[in-house]
Motif scaffolding. Structure first.
Motif, mmCIF file in Angstrom:
data_model
loop_
_atom_site.group_PDB
_atom_site.id
_atom_site.type_symbol
_atom_site.label_atom_id
_atom_site.label_comp_id
_atom_site.label_asym_id
_atom_site.label_seq_id
_atom_site.Cartn_x
_atom_site.Cartn_y
_atom_site.Cartn_z
ATOM 1 N N GLN A 42 2.805 -1.325 -11.551
ATOM 2 C CA GLN A 42 2.728 -0.264 -10.550
ATOM 3 C C GLN A 42 2.548 -0.822 -9.142
ATOM 4 N N THR A 43 1.764 -1.881 -9.024
ATOM 5 C CA THR A 43 1.610 -2.528 -7.714
ATOM 6 C C THR A 43 2.952 -3.056 -7.223
ATOM 7 N N ASN A 46 5.306 -0.062 -6.295
ATOM 8 C CA ASN A 46 4.965 0.581 -5.024
ATOM 9 C C ASN A 46 5.493 -0.229 -3.849
ATOM 10 N N ARG A 47 5.306 -1.536 -3.902
ATOM 11 C CA ARG A 47 5.719 -2.394 -2.783
ATOM 12 C C ARG A 47 7.234 -2.513 -2.698
ATOM 13 N N PHE A 50 8.839 0.934 -1.641
ATOM 14 C CA PHE A 50 8.649 1.224 -0.222
ATOM 15 C C PHE A 50 9.635 0.417 0.626
ATOM 16 N N ARG A 82 7.640 6.561 -10.734
ATOM 17 C CA ARG A 82 6.422 7.144 -10.161
ATOM 18 C C ARG A 82 6.319 6.848 -8.667
ATOM 19 N N ALA A 83 6.683 5.620 -8.279
ATOM 20 C CA ALA A 83 6.610 5.252 -6.865
ATOM 21 C C ALA A 83 7.587 6.074 -6.036
ATOM 22 N N ARG A 86 6.243 9.516 -5.700
ATOM 23 C CA ARG A 86 5.096 9.516 -4.786
ATOM 24 C C ARG A 86 5.553 9.486 -3.325
ATOM 25 N N PHE A 87 6.573 8.677 -3.021
ATOM 26 C CA PHE A 87 7.022 8.532 -1.635
ATOM 27 C C PHE A 87 7.920 9.671 -1.175
#
Length: 201
Positions: A42-43, A46-47, A50, A82-83, A86-87
């Motif tokens: 997940q980390t 996310n990066r 983005f 999920r990322a 989320r964004f």
């Protein structure tokens, strides 16, 4: 803004040379992203999401593709979904935070790349809006167009490698990238890339 590969650089340089205009070219490229098995997916997601989908992927240092094991790919895909949600929400096309493709020509080029491998996430397009959804491709072959040219759009291919050495060899056999992103919790990985510890994400 347009894809900044060698072909475009040659056109710009030739046009400038006719008028003896000095130019400095900052070209993009196939910026690889290596993900070790010891990372939190997940980390990483996310990066990468983005940076890949910022300005709809139309930045010269965006991660252009991911190299990881099949096991990490299975963990990354739901994390990337999920990322993205989320964004950009459940309907990214209505998100005020997701840009559009800069030109019709680039839109058509990117839409053609969606036929490489198969779409695991996203893939929706709207020509009238020059919209391409944040997309992840899997099952991509290294000979396909999406792996031969700079993408410069919201499309992220994942290619599988079985080891760090295989990833390094894959990258070194290609044109030198403008940027490289490595995700690992291992100091051995840092040494193999010959990068200072702080460069690894």
């Amino acid at each position: 803004m347009s894809p900044g590969g060698p072909r475009v650089g040659k056109v710009v340089m030739a046009a400038a040379a006719k008028h003896l205009t000095p130019v400095t070219l900052e070209l993009g490229g196939k910026n690889p992203c290596y993900v070790d098995d010891n990372c939190d997916p997940q980390t990483v997601a996310n990066r990468v999401a983005f940076f890949r989908y910022f300005n709809s992927g139309q930045t010269c240092v965006a991660p252009d593709y991911i190299l990881c094991s099949p096991e990490m790919q299975a963990r990354l895909l739901p994390a990337l979904q999920r990322a993205i949600t989320r964004f950009y929400g459940e309907d990214p096309q209505s998100s005020p935070d997701l840009g559009r493709i800069i030109s019709e020509k680039n839109f058509q080029r990117l839409r053609g790349l969606l036929s490489c491998g198969h779409v695991a996430i996203g893939g929706q397009t709207d020509e009238s809006d020059r919209y391409i959804a944040p997309t992840v491709l899997v099952g991509v072959q290294e000979t396909e167009p999406v792996m031969r040219e700079e993408i410069f759009g919201p499309i992220l291919p994942i290619m599988n490698v079985r080891s760090l050495d295989e990833a390094i060899e894959f990258i070194r056999c290609r044109e030198k990238p403008l940027a490289l992103y490595a995700f690992s919790n291992s100091s051995q990985t840092t040494a193999e890339w010959q990068l200072p510890q702080q460069v690894l994400l």
